[in-house]
Enzyme design. Sequence first.
Site, PDB file in Angstrom:
ATOM      1  N   CYS A   1      25.097  54.856  88.546  1.00 37.41           N
ATOM      2  CA  CYS A   1      24.566  56.199  88.341  1.00 37.41           C
ATOM      3  C   CYS A   1      23.039  56.181  88.272  1.00 37.41           C
ATOM      4  O   CYS A   1      22.367  56.941  88.976  1.00 37.41           O
ATOM      5  CB  CYS A   1      25.171  56.809  87.081  1.00 37.41           C
ATOM      6  SG  CYS A   1      25.142  55.731  85.638  1.00 37.41           S
ATOM      7  N   TYR A   2      22.477  55.298  87.444  1.00 36.90           N
ATOM      8  CA  TYR A   2      21.009  55.206  87.380  1.00 36.90           C
ATOM      9  C   TYR A   2      20.429  54.850  88.748  1.00 36.90           C
ATOM     10  O   TYR A   2      19.447  55.444  89.181  1.00 36.90           O
ATOM     11  CB  TYR A   2      20.578  54.151  86.360  1.00 36.90           C
ATOM     12  CG  TYR A   2      20.762  54.516  84.909  1.00 36.90           C
ATOM     13  CD1 TYR A   2      20.110  55.624  84.360  1.00 36.90           C
ATOM     14  CD2 TYR A   2      21.541  53.736  84.067  1.00 36.90           C
ATOM     15  CE1 TYR A   2      20.248  55.930  83.013  1.00 36.90           C
ATOM     16  CE2 TYR A   2      21.680  54.044  82.714  1.00 36.90           C
ATOM     17  CZ  TYR A   2      21.031  55.140  82.188  1.00 36.90           C
ATOM     18  OH  TYR A   2      21.157  55.434  80.857  1.00 36.90           O
TER      19      TYR A   2
END
Lengths: 345, 345, 345, 345
Positions: free
Chosen positions: C151-152
Site C-alpha cells: 500500500c505505501y
Amino acid sequence: MIKAGIMGATGYAGEMLAWILYKHPEVEVDFYNSHNYANFQLNQLYGNYNGFIEDKCVDLEEAMARIDNIDVLFIALPNGKSFELTKKALAQGVKVIDLGADYRLNSKDEYEEWYGIKHELPPLLENAVYGITELKRDEIQKSNLIANPGCYPTATILGLAPLLKNKLIETSSVIVDAKSGVSGAGRSANISSLFTECNESIKAYGVATHRHTPEIEQELSKLAEEKLFISFTPHLVPMNRGILSTCYSNLKKSLSTEEILEIYKDFYKDSYFVKITDGIPETRWVKGSNLCHISARVDPRTNRVIVISAIDNLVKGAAGQAVQNMNVMFGFKETAGLDFIAMAP
Amino acid sequence: MIKAGIMGATGYAGEMLAWILYKHPEVEVDFYNSHNYANFQLNQLYGNYNGFIEDKCVDLEEAMARIDNIDVLFIALPNGKSFELTKKALAQGVKVIDLGADYRLNSKDEYEEWYGIKHELPPLLENAVYGITELKRDEIQKSNLIANPGCYPTATILGLAPLLKNKLIETSSVIVDAKSGVSGAGRSANISSLFTECNESIKAYGVATHRHTPEIEQELSKLAEEKLFISFTPHLVPMNRGILSTCYSNLKKSLSTEEILEIYKDFYKDSYFVKITDGIPETRWVKGSNLCHISARVDPRTNRVIVISAIDNLVKGAAGQAVQNMNVMFGFKETAGLDFIAMAP
Amino acid sequence: MIKAGIMGATGYAGEMLAWILYKHPEVEVDFYNSHNYANFQLNQLYGNYNGFIEDKCVDLEEAMARIDNIDVLFIALPNGKSFELTKKALAQGVKVIDLGADYRLNSKDEYEEWYGIKHELPPLLENAVYGITELKRDEIQKSNLIANPGCYPTATILGLAPLLKNKLIETSSVIVDAKSGVSGAGRSANISSLFTECNESIKAYGVATHRHTPEIEQELSKLAEEKLFISFTPHLVPMNRGILSTCYSNLKKSLSTEEILEIYKDFYKDSYFVKITDGIPETRWVKGSNLCHISARVDPRTNRVIVISAIDNLVKGAAGQAVQNMNVMFGFKETAGLDFIAMAP
Amino acid sequence: MIKAGIMGATGYAGEMLAWILYKHPEVEVDFYNSHNYANFQLNQLYGNYNGFIEDKCVDLEEAMARIDNIDVLFIALPNGKSFELTKKALAQGVKVIDLGADYRLNSKDEYEEWYGIKHELPPLLENAVYGITELKRDEIQKSNLIANPGCYPTATILGLAPLLKNKLIETSSVIVDAKSGVSGAGRSANISSLFTECNESIKAYGVATHRHTPEIEQELSKLAEEKLFISFTPHLVPMNRGILSTCYSNLKKSLSTEEILEIYKDFYKDSYFVKITDGIPETRWVKGSNLCHISARVDPRTNRVIVISAIDNLVKGAAGQAVQNMNVMFGFKETAGLDFIAMAP
C-alpha cells in the site's frame, strides 16, 4: 501514608488506579501486579509514565507475599480471580476493594448463574458492601470489603436513586438504554475491540442478557423497597471513555422537569462528585474525572421522566470510585486525590 | 498569590489556561474575557466547569479596566488583536504573555509579510522573548513580555535544538513533516473543522506556505548560528489534541542512534518536561500534559537522522508553556500547576 | 466469465477482493478461503454481506483441490504462505496475483533479509511482475504471476514516478513521510491495533526499518535508471482507511508548481485511476475507490518539490489494484468492476 | 433516461443524491443547485468528484428556469424553502421528491407548531405521500409529490411496523432511543458540529422535543390504527454516518424471539432493502448502502420486545430512499442505481 497494592495494574482499570494513586496525598503504592506483564515496567506499556512510574510489575506470587506490607488491596482482575487474594488479605487485616463482580451480588446462586463461575467465598457476600459511595457512606466506612460497582450500574443507579427512593415512578416501567466507550471492553486482544471493528459504528450488545443487569436490579430494588426488573441495553460507541445512561420510567403522578431537578439537587446536595446540570449531560464534560453529571426531562405527552447520567467509565465507573471508597474507609477526605476535572476538548 | 487575567478565555487555548490556573497554587484568576461570549458563564460553554468555574466572562472594555488589578495578562486572541492590551499592561507594570504570533518574529517586515497585518508596536519586537522555556530560561526570567511559541514550532524546535546547537547536521537539509489534531484550528465555526469534514481523513495543508515557518527558521537559525531555511509541511489528523513532528536532516558525520540519544539526554538533563524516550513518541502519551517526548533514529543507509517529538498542542504547545513561562518570570517552581501526566487510554 | 479463487478471504484485503469481485461483470468467485474461519459464512464475519455473500469459507485443503476449476488465484495470505499454492496454480495454467510480499523483490537475498523467511521459489522472482498497473501494463498483460505492490509503495511510486522518469530530482534526496489508516495492520487480534490504543493518537513506527522500503527503492531505482536509497517513515493515523504519502526531494533545476503539475498530467494522461489535482490531496476523497490523487508544490525557498499522493490502502493499495491487474492480464476493460468513487462524508 | 434536478446539491443529502444519480442507469442530472456555492463546481467542494462530476452549481433563479427541462425535482433544502419550487414543478408536471419536512405531516397546524414556519401550500399536505417506500409502494407509484421521511423516522418506522401492524404491542408503551452520526446535522458551520466538540463524546439532545417525533407518531398511528404517543430520544455519536434505533415496547402476549423474527421476515419478504438479521444490527454493516438491518430480542423477564434497526442516515435515511421512491414513481426497478453494499471496515 497508607500502603496499597494493585492487582491487575496493566489493565485499563488497574492502570487508572496507578494514575490516581500516584498523586494521592495519603497513599503510597507498594506494588503493581500484572499477570501478562510481570517484570515489565509500567512505563513500557504506558508511555505516559515515562519518567514517573517506572516500577516493575510483580507476579501473583510476589504480590501474595507482599500483602503483609500493605493496608489496602485493590483487585482489578477478571471475575473469579479474587477469592484467594481476598481471603488472605482480610485474614491479615488488609482492607480489600474489588473492582470485579465477585462480591457485588448478594446471592451466590445469582452470581453463579450470571457469571458461570463457582463462588468460593459465599460467606463474604454478606459482609461485602456494594460500594456506590454516595448512597452507602456509612456502610463503606465500617466495611473491610468493598464490591466496587460496575460502570453501567454506577451511572444508572446514581441516575435513578432519587426517583426510586422518593417512590415517584412505577417500578415496572424502568428502561435503561446505556452507551459506553470502548475502554469498557478492557485491554484484551479481541478482534471485536480492534480500531477497525469499532470505529465508525454503533451497536447494541448483550441485549436482555448483560451481566450488569442483576446488580442494577439488586440495588434499585433496595432503593425502591420492592423487587423490580428492568430492561437494560448496553451499546458500544466509538470513543475511548465515557458512559451515558438514558433511563426511562413512568411517573406515578404529574411532576415538572423543574420539580424533578429540585428533588435531585436536594438528594445529592452533600455529594461533591454528583452535579445536577440544567443542560443535558455529555460524556466529554466528565471524561477523565470522578464526576457524575445528571439531568432529567419530563415528557408531559407520555408522563414519562427521562433521566440522563454521564460518567467516565474508568474513573467514577471503576478506579475513581474505588479510591473514593478507600477514602471513606480510611477516614480521608472523600475527594482526596480525586479533585481533577475534565479537560476539553 | 498573584492575579491573572485571561483574554480570549473561551477559545481552546484560553480555556486551557483557565483549566490550568484554576489549580495553580500561586495564581488567582481575576477575570476571564470573551468577545463572542461576554456575560456567559464559562461553564455554559464548557460543561466540565459546572460546579467549578462559573464566572461570567467580561468584554474587552471591562478587561481593559481590570488590567490595574492584575500581575500578569495572558492574551489568547486572534493575531493582530494584542497591541492595545499589551501597551496598556506593560505601561502599568503588568507582565504579558501573548499566545498569538504578534511578538514572535524579530522582524516587523517578516511579520507583516506572513500575517498580512500591520504591526502597531514594532519596538516591542526587540524586547519580547520567544518563550520556548527550556532554551531561554534566563531571558524569560528577566522579561516582561513573552511571545509564547506556536504549537508546531514548540515540538519542532525542541526536537532539533540539540542537533543544531551541537552542529551535527547540514543546516540546508532540514525537513519537518508535522501532524496536528484538530483543536489546533481553534473553536471557530469553519466548515473545514466540522466533524464530518475532518474525521476519517488526513491531509496536508499550507504546504510550503504555513505561517509557523518563519518562527521555526528564526529560532533554529539562532541555535545554528547561521541563517537556515527548512521545508515545513503540517498535516491535519482526526484527533482532538496532539502534535507529532517528524524531522529529517543529514548528519555531518556518522553517529549511532545511541550516541544521538545520549546527546539529547544530556542536553535536556535539567528540563523536567522534556523526556528523551527510547521508544518512538506517540501523541497519546503526552496528551493533556505539558510534557514533550523526543526520540531519534539514525538511518545508516542514507546517513540521515530522524527526530520525532510529541506534545499536546494546547498544553506544551500553548497554555501549558505559557504558564511555565509565567512560573519562570515570577520565580515560582517551573512545574507549579503543571505536574499532571497524560491519562490513557 | 472467468472463475477466481480468493485465499485469505476473511482478512481485510481478501474481503475487499470479495466485495469488488461480487459486482465484477467478468468474474465469478469459485471459492473463498479462510484459515481461521473455515466453514464460517462470509456474512457471519462481515454483516454487510447478509443477503449477498453467504458462501461458506473453505480451508486450505479444499482450496488446493479447487485450483483446477479456476482461471485466476488471488492470494491474500501472510508473507511466506504463498509458495505451494503458487507452484500448483501456475503448473495448471492458473494465473496468480499475490497481494503479499513473496514475489515483490527481485532479489532472493533481499527478501530473506527483510522478511526473515526462506524463499522457496526463487526462480519465480524473475518471472513475477511488480504490478503497479499504471507503470507496467505491457508486462502485466503478458505475465501469469503478479506481485501486487504494497500500500505505501503504491502511493509513493505513483507519486514519484514522473519526477524520476524525467530525471528532475536529485536521487539521493528522496524522503517519504507516509501516513496510514489502521486497516493497514490487518484484522489480527493485536493489542496495538485495539481501538483504545490507536484512537486519539498518531505515531511513527518502523522508522528506518520498514519492510516496504526495499520494494519502493527497487522500483524507484528502475525509474531513475540508477540505484537510489530513500528515507521512509510510516505513521499510524486514527482512521480506518487511507494512505497519504508526502514525498520531499530536491529539484535539479528550478521549476514552478505549474510546470510540475503539467508534467504529471501528461505522464498520467492515459491512466483513468490517477487524478492530478490542483488542490492538496486528502484521503477522504479516494476512500473506498481505486483512485490515486496526486498533487505537488514547489518550495522556491529551498528548491524542493513536495509531492503528495493519496490512495485507499485496501483498494488501490491492495484489492483494487489486484483486480485492475487481473483486468489487464485477461484483456478486460481496465476499469471493469472498479468504477466506483468515494462517498463523502 | 429521465432528467432530474437537485436543489441543495452541496449539502450532505443533496451531494449524496448527486453520487447516486451519477451512476443511475435511467437518470441524467440536468442541474445541481446550490445557494452558498452557486458557480462553484461540485468537485471544488467534494474532491471525490474530481474527474467525475465537475458541473457548476446553479443558483435558485437558474434552477427555477430549468424546471421545464426535467422530469423529477429533488429538493434538499432547509425546511420551509420548498414551497415556490414545488408549486412550479407540479404545475408543469414535474414530479417532486422533497427531502425536507415540508410535506411530511398531514396537519398544517402540527407542522407550524413543531417547525415554527408558516405552511404556504396546505392543500398539498393531502396529496403528498409519506415516502417510506416499503410500506407505501402503491401510493408512491401514483403520487407526484413525495415527502421523503426523516432519517430517524425511517429507521424507527421500519423497525416497529411489523409489531404495530400485527397489533402485538401495547401502543402506549413505545420508547425509541436513537443514535445518529454527525452528518445528520448537515454541512453547516455550527460550533456544535465541530470535530473537537463532537469527537470522544456522546450526548442526547432534543429530549422529548425533537421534530421527528410527530412524523414517527403519525405513521406509527396509521399502522396501529389508533393514535399513539411515543418517547423519542435522539443521541449524537462520534461517527460520520449511521442511525441505530433501539425500540422498546411491551408485548401484549408472550412471544419468543424466534417467533418475532419470523413475523419480521414474513413482513419484509418482498423488500430487497430490509434484511432481518439474526445478529444484532450494527451501523457499519449498512454504511453507504440503502439497506436497513433489523433484529429483535424478547426479554422474558419484563415481557418487552427490543427491536433494533440500523440504516445509513444519508442513504436509506435520505438520498437513497428518495431515489428508491423515484424508481417506484417512474416504474423503474426499485433497486436501480441502489444495489451497492456497505464496505468494511
